[in-house]
Design a protein around this motif. Sequence first.
Motif, PDB file in Angstrom:
ATOM      1  N   TYR A  25      55.163  17.891  11.597  1.00 41.19           N
ATOM      2  CA  TYR A  25      54.253  18.989  11.864  1.00 41.19           C
ATOM      3  C   TYR A  25      55.057  20.277  11.966  1.00 41.19           C
ATOM      4  N   MET A  29      51.078  24.726  10.019  1.00 39.60           N
ATOM      5  CA  MET A  29      50.006  23.737   9.879  1.00 39.60           C
ATOM      6  C   MET A  29      49.015  23.793  11.053  1.00 39.60           C
ATOM      7  N   MET A  32      45.235  23.146  10.882  1.00 44.08           N
ATOM      8  CA  MET A  32      44.760  21.782  10.673  1.00 44.08           C
ATOM      9  C   MET A  32      44.298  21.141  11.983  1.00 44.08           C
ATOM     10  N   GLY A  38      43.683  17.124   9.015  1.00 45.92           N
ATOM     11  CA  GLY A  38      44.426  16.435   7.957  1.00 45.92           C
ATOM     12  C   GLY A  38      43.815  15.091   7.619  1.00 45.92           C
ATOM     13  N   THR A  53      42.958  10.825  11.156  1.00 47.40           N
ATOM     14  CA  THR A  53      43.098  12.274  11.291  1.00 47.40           C
ATOM     15  C   THR A  53      44.300  12.554  12.194  1.00 47.40           C
ATOM     16  N   ILE A  90      43.371  11.926   0.481  1.00 48.76           N
ATOM     17  CA  ILE A  90      43.154  13.116   1.302  1.00 48.76           C
ATOM     18  C   ILE A  90      41.664  13.435   1.279  1.00 48.76           C
ATOM     19  N   ASP A  92      40.406  15.830   3.729  1.00 53.09           N
ATOM     20  CA  ASP A  92      40.283  17.105   4.434  1.00 53.09           C
ATOM     21  C   ASP A  92      39.986  18.204   3.417  1.00 53.09           C
ATOM     22  N   ALA A  95      42.448  20.975   2.074  1.00 55.80           N
ATOM     23  CA  ALA A  95      43.445  20.721   1.033  1.00 55.80           C
ATOM     24  C   ALA A  95      43.152  21.540  -0.218  1.00 55.80           C
ATOM     25  N   PHE A 101      48.183  23.956   3.459  1.00 55.33           N
ATOM     26  CA  PHE A 101      47.840  22.557   3.694  1.00 55.33           C
ATOM     27  C   PHE A 101      48.901  21.652   3.094  1.00 55.33           C
ATOM     28  N   ARG A 102      49.338  20.703   3.897  1.00 61.03           N
ATOM     29  CA  ARG A 102      50.241  19.663   3.417  1.00 61.03           C
ATOM     30  C   ARG A 102      50.280  18.549   4.440  1.00 61.03           C
ATOM     31  N   ILE A 103      50.519  17.365   3.964  1.00 62.68           N
ATOM     32  CA  ILE A 103      50.729  16.213   4.827  1.00 62.68           C
ATOM     33  C   ILE A 103      52.179  15.799   4.596  1.00 62.68           C
TER      34      ILE A 103
END
Length: 115
Positions: A25, A29, A32, A38, A53, A90, A92, A95, A101-103
């Motif tokens: 994290y 972010m 989110m 996310g 999530t 994904i 969310d 995105a 936005f990124r995971i």
Amino acid sequence: YMGHISMKTPTIIVGKYKVTLRFCYAKSMAFMITNNGGAMKFSLDGKNEVDVTPMFEKSIVSGTLDVHDSVVYDEIEVEKTGNHVLKIVITDPDANTNENFRIQLDYLHFEPIIE
């Protein structure tokens, strides 16, 4: 859905497991946490689909760069020793609309459940 990734796992031995996602994290972010967290769907071999999530986890502190855990499965039974296909979708909507936005996935921990 906003996209997905599929990957082959290392060999997993028959048994029951608790599965935890370790993810990163960053301050950028923070949106989110207050939006959709996310949101993702996880599945193993096309079964056991579950919503996750990670940004809604209690361990997240807005503005803190760190790694955190999110439980994917409290318990899942693997019925065949070998490689399996893990799919993450994904879900969310951010995105598609937020450039930050990124995971950031670190790893999945399969912890055996001994009965």
